[in-house]
Design an enzyme around this catalytic site. Structure first.
Site, PDB file in Angstrom:
ATOM      1  N   PHE A 120       0.859  -1.180   0.000  1.00 21.47           N
ATOM      2  CA  PHE A 120       0.000   0.000   0.000  1.00 21.47           C
ATOM      3  C   PHE A 120       0.902   1.239   0.000  1.00 21.47           C
ATOM      4  CE2 PHE A 120      -2.485  -3.340   1.994  1.00 21.47           C
ATOM      5  CZ  PHE A 120      -3.708  -3.228   1.350  1.00 21.47           C
ATOM      6  N   ASP A 121       0.524   2.256  -0.779  1.00 19.85           N
ATOM      7  CA  ASP A 121       1.322   3.476  -0.804  1.00 19.85           C
ATOM      8  C   ASP A 121       0.907   4.412   0.321  1.00 19.85           C
ATOM      9  OD1 ASP A 121      -0.991   4.824  -1.617  1.00 19.85           O
ATOM     10  OD2 ASP A 121      -0.405   4.885  -3.736  1.00 19.85           O
ATOM     11  N   GLU A 122       1.515   5.575   0.356  1.00 17.03           N
ATOM     12  CA  GLU A 122       1.255   6.506   1.461  1.00 17.03           C
ATOM     13  C   GLU A 122      -0.185   7.006   1.484  1.00 17.03           C
ATOM     14  OE1 GLU A 122       3.016   8.779  -2.044  1.00 17.03           O
ATOM     15  OE2 GLU A 122       3.379   6.885  -0.984  1.00 17.03           O
ATOM     16  N   ASP A 165      -3.466   3.434  -1.397  1.00 21.10           N
ATOM     17  CA  ASP A 165      -3.817   2.676  -2.591  1.00 21.10           C
ATOM     18  C   ASP A 165      -2.950   1.406  -2.645  1.00 21.10           C
ATOM     19  OD1 ASP A 165      -5.289   2.119  -4.804  1.00 21.10           O
ATOM     20  OD2 ASP A 165      -4.445   3.700  -6.074  1.00 21.10           O
TER      21      ASP A 165
END
Length: 612
Positions: free
Chosen positions: A446-448, A451
């Site tokens: 998961f990104d910051e 997503d």
């Protein structure tokens, strides 16, 4: 009622503290069923995609397949569980009967189970379940979905229910078959061929003895999914409100047993030689797995013939423990034929064994097995013999090679293992799904902004029990993410694994927070494959030529596009033409019906499992 199922229902009687995922389910459901979203035809048939300019499992977005119908049943079952209204569920199964279970089965009463279908140079066995199906249901017709439908009759064959080649003016979905070769090499043909279109002998590609005939094919994973959904409906509904539909699901489960049999009813296991491997007179031709397909058909003339066949190829992605469990244990969907429950009991055990056999050291599943090496009962290399599964050979490319690397099959089938574990607390299932869950959690990021990225494609190396998997591409997929979330949700609910629950929630939140559209949940996708619009067709018979109902000519010079001239009338065709002329790769949002339904089901299940 199973304790796990009682747990699933506890949300009905507890004080509801949060209903976030219920509300999200209902919002998604309402978008899917909103006529302006274009997921359904005027007849209420679910399209493969809301958009038309899509070429993948179907060769046109507004065709459809049995997969979409099965997801429609599943979606409506969850809607019933959450709202108490199961009429949409009943209607969804009615749509299956109305449009996907063929009524034109001429000469089915002349089917000979002692000679289910001849094949040149191949010994053929006998059909051991025909008589008991006839005794149970008093019909000689097969109660299984054909897999492909030209919903708007854009090809113009007019093979609507009970009819043969009524032409372009026919109103209603038309049964079609996907042509031979790869997707971009193929051209659709009518399921019922009375030589009105095509060549001199219609779309018959054999030399001599061409007959006016019909033939159907099933993708049994879809029929199994419909039965799986019916099982859950039997647990969620007042049985009296869905009893007629459950009877139909039981009947489908009975006929779905044709998926267990070798293509030619030859001995299952150590079957080498088209002549040497014998046909059988009993269930020794059954591998008891959900195979790649079921086929049946016949001639159109008076006092003609009909035939049936199973399939020799069994893929991990098609197995369905929940359907098997329900057909065995739930009285309301228990099939009536004499040995059906016995057969599904063997199948349940065999499917578990297949998962164990195909599970890699990392945790993912690998490929499948075949009873017919090289699709000709050839003699496999010794190392494959040494690694056999009940005398069937490990197969790197079962079915369609293009589908095998796709991660989505992993999530689909693991979800069913997780559901089975949730239902039964079976220790073998727990070990299988825990290993898979540990693997997939390690592969999700998961990104910051929250997503997600998940595997897109995988590959396998080695032979069981030493098969290893490698992720070859990562990316985003709506349906793969939602199916993975549902898998993790069921596993977490059954095991108490808080990490699995957290990742499931994060996936669902990412889908909702980052990919919501007016029509549902979607991504903007690139379609570099559209260069294949100019791909030459594969013609199965040398020098064959024919004509489609609209006048498009099929011959050695024909391309994918030239026999689908109506694509040029698509409102988005200009961006494809620009690409073919050297411009940018087309990019647009795609709303696949199965993905939209899968997201909704995942949201609804998360709510029911955790009351959040």
């Amino acid at each position: 009622m199973n304790v796990s199922i009682l747990t699933l229902f506890s949300f009905f009687i507890l004080n509801v503290k949060a209903e976030v995922y219920r509300d999200r389910f209902l919002e998604q459901y309402n978008k899917i069923t909103n006529p302006e979203s274009s997921y359904f035809s005027k007849d209420g048939v679910p399209y493969h995609t809301a958009e038309t300019l899509v070429v993948e499992s179907t060769d046109y977005g507004h065709e459809t397949d049995s997969e979409a119908f099965s997801y429609n049943v599943y979606l409506k079952a969850v809607y019933g569980a959450i709202t108490g209204d199961f009429e949409p569920f009943n209607d969804a199964w009615d749509m299956i009967e109305r449009y996907m279970i063929p009524r034109l089965q001429t000469n089915s009463e002349r089917y000979d189970p002692k000679n289910p279908g001849t094949a040149s140079g191949i010994t053929v066995g006998q059909d051991p379940i025909f008589q008991e199906l006839l005794d149970a249901y008093n019909t000689t017709e097969v109660y299984i979905m054909h897999w492909l439908s030209d919903v708007d009759n854009i090809y113009g064959f007019g093979n609507i229910q009970g009819e043969c080649e009524l032409g372009p003016e026919a109103n209603g979905p038309s049964f079609v078959n996907l042509g031979q070769g790869s997707l971009w090499e193929g051209f659709n043909t009518p399921t019922c061929d009375n030589f009105t279109y095509g060549g001199v002998n219609g779309f018959q590609f054999s030399v001599g003895n061409a007959r006016r005939s019909y033939n159907y094919g099933a993708g049994p994973d879809a029929d199994a999914r419909a039965i799986q959904a019916a099982f859950w409906a039997s647990q969620w509904a007042n049985t009296s409100t869905v009893s007629e539909t459950l009877d139909k699901a039981a009947k489908m489960g009975d006929f779905l047993r044709y998926t267990f049999f070798d293509q030619h009813f030859k001995r299952a296991g150590n079957c080498i030689g088209e002549l040497e491997c014998p046909g059988t007179t009993d269930k020794n031709s059954s591998h008891y797995l959900i195979s790649w397909g079921i086929s049946w058909g016949g001639s159109l003339e008076d006092k003609g013939y009909s035939w049936r066949s199973g399939n020799s190829v069994c893929y991990y992605g098609y197995q369905n423990l929940v359907a098997a469990y329900g057909l065995i244990n739930e009285p309301s969907i228990r099939p009536k034929a004499a040995t059906a429950v016995e057969d599904w009991t063997v199948s349940l055990e065999r499917q578990l064994e297949l998962y164990e056999y195909l599970q890699t050291s990392e945790g993912a599943f690998a490929a499948g097995v075949t009873n017919s090496w090289n699709k000709s009962y050839a003699n496999p290399p010794q190392e494959y013999k040494d690694a056999s599964f009940y005398g069937m050979w490990f197969d790197y490319q079962p079915g369609y090679a293009d589908a095998n690397p796709w991660f989505g099959f992993q999530a689909w089938t693991a979800d069913r293992v997780a559901q089975y574990y949730y239902l039964t607390k079976n220790e073998r299932a727990r070990k299988i799904i825990k290993k898979w869950t540990d693997w997939i959690i390690s592969e999700i990021t998961f990104d910051e902004n929250g997503d997600f990225t998940i595997p897109s494609n995988i590959k396998w190396d080695g032979l069981p029990p030493d098969t290893k998997v490698t992720v070859t591409a990562y990316g985003q997929s709506i349906g793969s993410a939602s199916a993975t979330a549902r898998t993790l949700s069921y596993y977490a609910a059954a095991s108490g694994d808080t990490t699995a629950k957290k990742v499931a929630k994060n996936l669902l939140d990412a889908l909702w927070n980052h990919h919501r559209t007016a029509r549902g949940i979607s991504l903007e996708e690139s379609f570099s494959s559209y260069t294949n619009f100019n791909h030459k067709l594969y013609i199965p018979l040398a020098n064959w030529s024919g004509v489609y109902p609209n006048g498009d000519v099929i011959d050695n010079n024909a391309t994918f596009l030239s026999v689908r001239s109506w694509f040029k009338d698509d409102p988005d065709w200009s961006m494809v033409q620009d690409y073919l002329d050297g411009g940018a790769v087309p990019r647009f949002e795609v709303h696949r019906f199965w993905e939209q339904s899968d997201v909704a089901v995942a949201l609804g299940v998360y709510y029911m499992l955790f009351n959040e």
